[in-house]
Design a protein around this motif. Sequence first.
Motif, short mmCIF file in Angstrom:
data_model
loop_
_atom_site.label_atom_id
_atom_site.label_comp_id
_atom_site.label_asym_id
_atom_site.label_seq_id
_atom_site.Cartn_x
_atom_site.Cartn_y
_atom_site.Cartn_z
N TYR A 32 34.96 49.18 29.98
CA TYR A 32 34.45 48.93 30.78
C TYR A 32 33.90 50.52 31.46
O TYR A 32 34.86 51.18 31.59
CB TYR A 32 35.18 48.06 31.45
CG TYR A 32 33.87 47.56 32.93
CD1 TYR A 32 34.39 48.19 34.04
CD2 TYR A 32 32.48 47.25 32.89
CE1 TYR A 32 32.87 47.67 35.32
CE2 TYR A 32 31.41 46.93 34.04
CZ TYR A 32 32.16 47.14 35.02
OH TYR A 32 31.35 47.03 36.31
N ARG A 51 30.13 47.31 28.91
CA ARG A 51 31.36 46.78 28.27
C ARG A 51 31.08 46.71 26.57
O ARG A 51 30.37 47.08 26.18
CB ARG A 51 31.35 44.85 28.33
CG ARG A 51 31.41 44.97 29.67
CD ARG A 51 31.56 43.29 29.92
NE ARG A 51 31.22 43.22 31.80
CZ ARG A 51 32.19 43.55 32.68
NH1 ARG A 51 33.09 44.32 32.77
NH2 ARG A 51 31.45 43.38 33.82
N SER A 93 37.31 51.89 32.70
CA SER A 93 38.53 50.68 32.56
C SER A 93 38.94 49.93 31.59
O SER A 93 37.81 49.93 31.04
CB SER A 93 38.50 50.43 33.95
OG SER A 93 37.79 49.15 33.70
N TYR A 95 40.76 46.79 30.19
CA TYR A 95 41.03 45.34 30.72
C TYR A 95 42.58 45.01 30.06
O TYR A 95 43.25 45.59 28.82
CB TYR A 95 40.37 44.49 29.56
CG TYR A 95 40.23 43.23 29.26
CD1 TYR A 95 41.31 42.41 28.40
CD2 TYR A 95 40.09 42.38 30.40
CE1 TYR A 95 41.78 40.73 28.25
CE2 TYR A 95 41.04 40.25 30.75
CZ TYR A 95 41.34 40.38 29.29
OH TYR A 95 42.10 38.98 29.47
N GLY A 98 44.36 38.52 30.82
CA GLY A 98 43.92 37.85 31.54
C GLY A 98 42.16 38.14 32.59
O GLY A 98 41.45 37.71 31.71
N TYR A 101 41.18 44.11 35.08
CA TYR A 101 41.03 45.36 34.35
C TYR A 101 42.02 46.29 35.21
O TYR A 101 42.12 46.44 36.09
CB TYR A 101 39.06 45.36 34.62
CG TYR A 101 38.92 45.00 33.58
CD1 TYR A 101 38.45 43.36 34.07
CD2 TYR A 101 38.55 44.98 32.11
CE1 TYR A 101 37.22 42.69 32.96
CE2 TYR A 101 37.75 44.83 31.26
CZ TYR A 101 36.97 43.66 31.72
OH TYR A 101 36.20 43.04 30.44
N GLY A 102 42.54 47.40 34.72
CA GLY A 102 42.73 48.30 34.56
C GLY A 102 41.81 49.05 36.13
O GLY A 102 40.93 48.52 35.95
N LYS A 103 42.33 50.43 36.80
CA LYS A 103 41.50 51.04 37.59
C LYS A 103 40.39 51.30 37.19
O LYS A 103 40.40 52.19 35.84
CB LYS A 103 42.92 52.14 38.66
CG LYS A 103 43.33 53.49 37.94
CD LYS A 103 44.18 54.05 38.49
CE LYS A 103 44.32 54.82 37.10
NZ LYS A 103 45.16 56.01 38.19
N LEU A 104 39.57 51.79 38.10
CA LEU A 104 38.06 52.73 37.54
C LEU A 104 39.19 54.67 37.49
O LEU A 104 39.71 54.65 38.41
CB LEU A 104 36.83 52.52 38.02
CG LEU A 104 36.18 51.34 37.97
CD1 LEU A 104 35.37 51.14 39.11
CD2 LEU A 104 36.03 51.20 36.63
#
Lengths: 116, 117
Positions: A32, A51, A93, A95, A98, A101-104
């Motif tokens: 992302y 994406r 970031s 995925y 679930g 998403y991880g941090k930016l």
Amino acid sequence: GENVEQHPSTLSVQEGDSAVIKCTYSDSASNYFPWYKQELGKRPQLIIDIRSNVGEKKDQRIAVTLNKTAKHFSLHITETQPEDSAVYFCAASRYAGGTSYGKLTFGQGTILTVHP
Amino acid sequence: SAVISQKPSRDICQRGTSLTIQCQVDSQVTMMFWYRQQPGQSLTLIATANQGSEATYESGFVIDKFPISRPNLTFSTLTVSNMSPEDSSIYLCSVRLARGNRAYEQYFGPGTRLTVT
């Protein structure tokens, strides 16, 4: 962790020209990639994102391209106007499963100046 | 998008004191974040504010210095404790909004400009 490199740090163009800002990322699992515009004294504003299931996305004068193989993505602004002058930040970031998403992770920013 | 407000918008504080910054969102959000942006720099994540549990801090940031509260899904506070001039910065809260299955967008509050003298 993820590392995002952004170039150039400053970009000066004439009104009507195109501007391109490039970012590279290190984590091949990142999927992302948003772009933010921050005018002086204002908050960062999301202007476009992409994406990993698409290679290009357009919204009027702005477009973003993604090359997953090379791990880089770019922001393209056509027919630039003085009001496009701002600092632009890319981010990445991944995925995390679930609905998570991880941090930016942000790039260092590009100061774009559009001269009338 | 979401309407995100922060209080105060700016403050000048003396070293050794603490300041609590409030972030209010007009809708319920599961994920809220606190960032720091030093002059001319990029955005650095301080911590993720989790509703109902302890915040998750990034490397270089500790709870004693930056305690965070998240009492509900629309509100969070960040405290900058025992301030020094090096804490002078803009502090921004940020929220993540779901956009369908496995997609989201992240938005920022207007920021709090802190100057420590």
